[in-house]
Design an enzyme around this catalytic site. Structure first.
Site, mmCIF file in Angstrom:
data_model
loop_
_atom_site.group_PDB
_atom_site.id
_atom_site.type_symbol
_atom_site.label_atom_id
_atom_site.label_comp_id
_atom_site.label_asym_id
_atom_site.label_seq_id
_atom_site.Cartn_x
_atom_site.Cartn_y
_atom_site.Cartn_z
ATOM 1 N N LYS A 35 7.863 3.876 -0.271
ATOM 2 C CA LYS A 35 8.315 2.776 -1.125
ATOM 3 C C LYS A 35 9.816 2.762 -1.359
ATOM 4 O O LYS A 35 10.400 1.694 -1.538
ATOM 5 C CB LYS A 35 7.563 2.802 -2.453
ATOM 6 C CG LYS A 35 6.091 2.476 -2.268
ATOM 7 C CD LYS A 35 5.377 2.390 -3.574
ATOM 8 C CE LYS A 35 3.899 2.173 -3.322
ATOM 9 N NZ LYS A 35 3.172 1.896 -4.549
ATOM 10 N N GLU A 38 12.074 1.622 -11.841
ATOM 11 C CA GLU A 38 12.474 0.218 -11.844
ATOM 12 C C GLU A 38 12.092 -0.451 -13.155
ATOM 13 O O GLU A 38 11.348 0.106 -13.964
ATOM 14 C CB GLU A 38 11.899 -0.535 -10.626
ATOM 15 C CG GLU A 38 10.401 -0.598 -10.564
ATOM 16 C CD GLU A 38 9.884 -1.175 -9.233
ATOM 17 O OE1 GLU A 38 10.573 -1.116 -8.206
ATOM 18 O OE2 GLU A 38 8.751 -1.682 -9.260
ATOM 19 N N HIS A 74 -5.882 -2.424 -11.878
ATOM 20 C CA HIS A 74 -5.223 -2.554 -10.568
ATOM 21 C C HIS A 74 -6.198 -2.912 -9.442
ATOM 22 O O HIS A 74 -5.802 -2.929 -8.274
ATOM 23 C CB HIS A 74 -4.453 -1.281 -10.168
ATOM 24 C CG HIS A 74 -3.445 -0.848 -11.195
ATOM 25 N ND1 HIS A 74 -2.575 -1.734 -11.806
ATOM 26 C CD2 HIS A 74 -3.175 0.358 -11.734
ATOM 27 C CE1 HIS A 74 -1.824 -1.073 -12.665
ATOM 28 N NE2 HIS A 74 -2.170 0.192 -12.655
ATOM 29 N N ARG A 100 -1.922 -3.197 6.741
ATOM 30 C CA ARG A 100 -3.299 -3.285 7.257
ATOM 31 C C ARG A 100 -3.872 -4.640 6.896
ATOM 32 O O ARG A 100 -3.238 -5.403 6.194
ATOM 33 C CB ARG A 100 -4.133 -2.200 6.580
ATOM 34 C CG ARG A 100 -4.013 -2.343 5.055
ATOM 35 C CD ARG A 100 -4.940 -1.479 4.287
ATOM 36 N NE ARG A 100 -4.521 -1.304 2.922
ATOM 37 C CZ ARG A 100 -4.746 -2.138 1.910
ATOM 38 N NH1 ARG A 100 -5.393 -3.277 2.133
ATOM 39 N NH2 ARG A 100 -4.314 -1.891 0.697
HETATM 40 P P1 ADP Z 1 0.068 1.369 -5.756
HETATM 41 O O1 ADP Z 1 0.486 1.495 -4.329
HETATM 42 O O2 ADP Z 1 -0.189 2.665 -6.413
HETATM 43 O O3 ADP Z 1 -1.030 0.362 -5.952
HETATM 44 P P2 ADP Z 1 2.022 -0.625 -6.665
HETATM 45 O O4 ADP Z 1 3.481 -0.524 -6.440
HETATM 46 O O5 ADP Z 1 1.273 -1.632 -5.850
HETATM 47 O O6 ADP Z 1 1.370 0.831 -6.525
HETATM 48 O O7 ADP Z 1 1.762 -0.902 -8.199
HETATM 49 C C1 ADP Z 1 0.462 -0.902 -8.716
HETATM 50 C C2 ADP Z 1 0.402 -1.758 -9.955
HETATM 51 O O8 ADP Z 1 1.284 -1.294 -10.967
HETATM 52 C C3 ADP Z 1 0.804 -3.199 -9.705
HETATM 53 O O9 ADP Z 1 -0.258 -3.962 -9.221
HETATM 54 C C4 ADP Z 1 1.242 -3.612 -11.098
HETATM 55 O O10 ADP Z 1 0.106 -3.923 -11.873
HETATM 56 C C5 ADP Z 1 1.861 -2.369 -11.665
HETATM 57 N N1 ADP Z 1 3.331 -2.357 -11.458
HETATM 58 C C6 ADP Z 1 4.016 -1.720 -10.484
HETATM 59 N N2 ADP Z 1 5.355 -1.925 -10.623
HETATM 60 C C7 ADP Z 1 5.515 -2.722 -11.694
HETATM 61 C C8 ADP Z 1 6.658 -3.299 -12.364
HETATM 62 N N3 ADP Z 1 7.897 -3.063 -11.942
HETATM 63 N N4 ADP Z 1 6.428 -4.074 -13.450
HETATM 64 C C9 ADP Z 1 5.172 -4.308 -13.889
HETATM 65 N N5 ADP Z 1 4.066 -3.785 -13.323
HETATM 66 C C10 ADP Z 1 4.228 -2.996 -12.244
#
Ligand code: ADP
Length: 448
Positions: free
Chosen positions: A116, A200, A235, A293
């Protein structure tokens, strides 16, 4: 073109891939664990091979067993589906060294986008909007506090190797950030063997919007527009739709072009999804991550664009050029998908393994069922609880919503509890009808 492929997955996605391959005249080899023995979808494949006992670590995640099955069955390629080994760069590399085509991106593109921090750095270069935050990894409290001071609370600490929401901590002040940093690092270390984290800005009320993209091995790529997957619980997406109902044409254009730029810069071939969070007030979008994917929710995109995504993945993997250009793709109508899980919403969504005595799926105009389940099917306790994807298509969002309600009202499953009643409730809720939702809406509703 390939003459024989192996599907390193199970359930509905295995059946989805078998169907696409059959229509292309390609033979299929299904693999299965002892817990899945006897499942009817296996007989739709030309051949089937048992790869081990029920636990996924001994079967669907067992690289040696899957490669051995591929060698014995003499296949040209392996489609990994989603979950299990689909985003495992080591598996991708093993396929390459065994001269079996991995139906997906190159090892390098998978590694680049799967990290990431590296992915975000590439996005910044390509002017793809990202959340304000650290430029790279954070390895000290001082750095973390400094970044938080710059961007302001709330912030989120995230694992570079993250997945499944692990290694993430939200912090609203310095003290929470200090403890969140250490717990995120140790959680990431134990979950992924990599404790790299970054920070972030945390967006409190967000919608989840994602863009389907696909590229070939000749440098051509295209996007297939966006999906809105805002209705989630912990999630996990529950309902997905396409197109996104809260953005206009110029916002759509910006979003989809940004996703396409990122994929091109990564020299990506195969299907990918570029996920974003959207601030519904400002209409600003920010990169979340790239999934390298096919996604569970790919059918809604297929319904509105007419593109068979799984077939196209196989074509580009075999070295064929992308069979369409960007200008050939347009959006027609609206599609909604409900994930039907064998879970009991009244018992905190506890999984419900067991035998389906009754499984009468809906049908009729504009209804698509992607499922491996049937009356008499025994849901094993070992895997994900999703037993069906119900997809509807209609001329516009309201018509699709009414069609989904109609289809859900026909669906009969017993004696296993499912998420069908929750879907019916959600699709009747005024906030869903009026698009006044965010990714925490379902949790707030259930808590209330
Ligand atoms: P993973 O790969 O573990 O699923 P993600 O980066 O897709 O991680 O983040 C998972 C979830 O966390 C997102 O779907 C969202 O709900 C929350 N999330 C991640 N980053 C943020 C952010 N900067 N602000 C608000 N929610 C976030």
């Amino acid at each position: 073109m390939f003459s024989r492929i192996l599907i390193a997955n199970r359930g509905e996605i295995a059946l989805r891939i078998i169907r696409a391959a059959k229509e292309m005249g390609i033979e299929t080899v299904a693999v299965y664990s002892e817990a899945d023995a006897g499942a009817a979808y296996l007989d739709v494949a030309d051949d089937k091979v048992c790869i081990g006992p029920g636990p996924a670590a001994s079967s669907y995640l067992n690289i040696a067993a899957i490669i051995a099955a591929a060698e014995v069955a003499n296949v040209d390629a392996i489609h990994p589906g989603y979950g299990f080994l689909a985003e495992n760069a080591h598996f991708n590399e093993v396929c390459r060294s065994c001269k079996i085509e991995f139906i997906g991106p190159s090892v390098e593109a998978m590694q680049l986008l799967g990290d990431k921090v590296a992915c975000k750095q590439l996005a910044v270069k390509q002017k793809v909007p990202t959340f304000p935050g650290s430029k790279g990894k954070i390895d000290s409290e001082e750095k973390a506090l400094k970044i938080a001071e710059e961007i302001g609370y709330p912030v989120i600490v995230k694992a570079a190797a993250g997945g499944g929401g692990r290694g993430m901590r939200v912090a609203h002040n310095d003290i929470a950030l200090q403890s969140g940093l250490h717990s995120a690092i140790s959680e990431a270390e134990s979950a992924f063997g990599d404790g790299t984290v970054y920070i972030e800005k945390f967006l409190e009320r967000a919608r989840h919007i994602e863009v389907q993209v696909i590229g070939d091995k000749h440098g051509n790529s295209a996007h297939l527009f966006e999906r809105d997957c805002t209705l989630q619980r912990r999630h996990q997406k529950l309902i997905e739709e396409a197109p996104c109902p809260v953005i206009d044409q110029s916002e759509r254009d910006k979003l989809c072009k940004a996703a396409a730029r990122l994929i091109k810069a990564a020299k990506y071939h195969g299907a990918a999804t570029v996920e974003f969070l959207l601030d519904p007030k400002s209409k600003q979008f920010y990169l979340l991550e790239v999934n390298t994917r096919v996604q569970v929710e790919h059918p809604v995109t297929e319904m509105i664009t007419g593109v068979d995504i799984v077939k196209t993945m196989i074509e580009v993997s075999a070295g064929e050029p992308l069979p369409f250009k960007q200008d050939d793709i347009s959006i027609k109508g609206h599609a909604i998908e409900c994930r039907i899980n064998a879970e009991d919403p009244d018992r905190n969504f506890a999984p419900q393994p067991g035998t389906l005595d009754q499984f009468a799926a809906p049908g009729g105009l504009g209804v698509r069922m992607d499922t491996h389940a049937y009356a008499g099917y025994r849901i094993p306790p070992n895997y994900d609880s999703m037993i069906a994807k119900l997809i509807v298509y209609a001329g516009d969002r309201e018509k699709a919503r009414l069609r989904m309600q109609r289809a859900l009202s026909e669906f009969r499953v017993s004696p296993i509890a499912t998420t069908i009643p929750l879907h019916r409730r959600l699709l009747n809720h005024s906030a869903v009808v009026n698009n006044d939702t965010d990714i925490h809406f379902v949790e707030r509703l259930l808590d209330a």
